[in-house]
Scaffold this active site. Sequence first.
Site, PDB file in Angstrom:
ATOM      1  N   ARG A  56      18.475 -14.055   8.757  1.00 17.89           N
ATOM      2  CA  ARG A  56      17.618 -13.549   7.684  1.00 17.89           C
ATOM      3  C   ARG A  56      16.130 -13.607   8.051  1.00 17.89           C
ATOM      4  O   ARG A  56      15.340 -12.795   7.592  1.00 17.89           O
ATOM      5  CB  ARG A  56      17.864 -14.349   6.399  1.00 17.89           C
ATOM      6  N   TYR A 109       3.744   5.777  -6.128  1.00 18.16           N
ATOM      7  CA  TYR A 109       5.182   6.066  -6.125  1.00 18.16           C
ATOM      8  C   TYR A 109       5.775   5.557  -7.448  1.00 18.16           C
ATOM      9  O   TYR A 109       5.672   4.363  -7.751  1.00 18.16           O
ATOM     10  CB  TYR A 109       5.786   5.343  -4.915  1.00 18.16           C
ATOM     11  N   ASP A 181      -0.085   2.006   0.353  1.00 19.21           N
ATOM     12  CA  ASP A 181       1.204   2.610   0.715  1.00 19.21           C
ATOM     13  C   ASP A 181       0.889   3.771   1.655  1.00 19.21           C
ATOM     14  O   ASP A 181       0.333   4.792   1.244  1.00 19.21           O
ATOM     15  CB  ASP A 181       1.935   3.076  -0.552  1.00 19.21           C
ATOM     16  N   LYS A 206      11.545   7.119   5.351  1.00 23.30           N
ATOM     17  CA  LYS A 206      11.044   8.488   5.410  1.00 23.30           C
ATOM     18  C   LYS A 206      10.869   8.917   6.876  1.00 23.30           C
ATOM     19  O   LYS A 206      11.854   9.025   7.582  1.00 23.30           O
ATOM     20  CB  LYS A 206       9.755   8.583   4.599  1.00 23.30           C
TER      21      LYS A 206
END
Length: 388
Positions: A56, A109, A181, A206
């Site tokens: 992790r 967003y 962002d 993306k």
Amino acid sequence: MSKNKNLSKETRTIHSGYDPSEYYGIVNAPVVRTSTIIYKDLAAYESPDTKFRYGRYTTPLVENFCSGLTELENGYASLVASSGLSAITTALMAFLKTGDHVLLVDSLYPPARFFANRVLTKMGIEVEYYDPKIGAGIEKLVKDNTAVIYMESPGSATYDVQDVPAIVKVAKKYDIITMLDNSWASGVFYNPLDHGVNLSILSVTKYINGHSDAMLGAVVADSEKIFKQLQKCARDLGVCAGSEEVSLSLRGLKTIHIRMKEAGERALVVAKWLEKSKHISRVYHPALPSHPSHKLWKRDFSGCNGLITIVLKPYEREAVRQFIEGMEIFAIGSSWGGYESLMQPQYMEQYRSAVKWEEKGFVLRLQIGFEDPKDLIADLEQAMGCLK
Ligand SMILES: *Cc1c(COP(=O)(O)O)cnc(C)c1O
């Protein structure tokens, strides 16, 4: 190789992190799938210098990917999360606490807005949205408890470019953390950390991944101090990413520069055609001189991606439905940055509060993929036959 700052960013991004001579000359970094990491002795287990402790936290695969992202964004270090939205929420959680005030750009967003409105407010954080055109005027909104200014440039759906240097100047004066962002430019056409922003957030899903086959997010920090605070919060929250997603995105990172440049050139051809259509009242694409942020975009960005937003003339709902469903290549679907062309309806009045959405027509965001632009234009043209 990655240490050589004389090399261009493209070269450093491709060759950073992994040296084939470390692994039998195999050109690609091995995909590492693990939860457990075995320690050679008790001293290794107890040593704070042992880098790889548990799946992790990080793995050699994650380190390879992160070092490429850090080169791409000219940062200090990077962190991966299971999605772009998780990268956003982790960054906000890391730098906000109860009683703070956060300023967020109005064209962010939409799911990031939902997080701020539903989760940050529940934690007793004061959430306020600002006009993307605010620039140095943001100083008037700064309060004693303002802890973070959150930007997204160009913003979602309308691609408003914020005046980052002007906003950062105010933030530095009042010791406010800045984050941006940067998914639109994906580190290729713009690097916010070069302009004094503390954290660059990426939806890797993306363009970086680029093939519509994985969800992944990342945050790139500008300094050790910022990175440590971010990483501590990510560890407390259990934020991590799957090995399959990281390896697919590492592959995407190798070709991102050529894919984005190509997508931008193709989208501009389509955008120019759309601008002439009698069925459309407005085309949003920052490379068009008609775009409200065109000047700022030209000042700050070195290229454009494949996104275009159109506002149809105010047609009846049934005609709009026929137009959307009449398209053969463009499919209705979320996301962007992949190889395939998509369209997605945008319900703008629900996502804006600082600046009211006034346009009347139906809004559609187009993602221009790598099909031949001639075919894409022909598809739009035939589907428009029903718009009367
Ligand atoms: C899609 C998107 C995100 C979220 O990324 P996911 O990987 O889908 O969670 C964040 N910011 C912007 C601007 C986006 O378009």
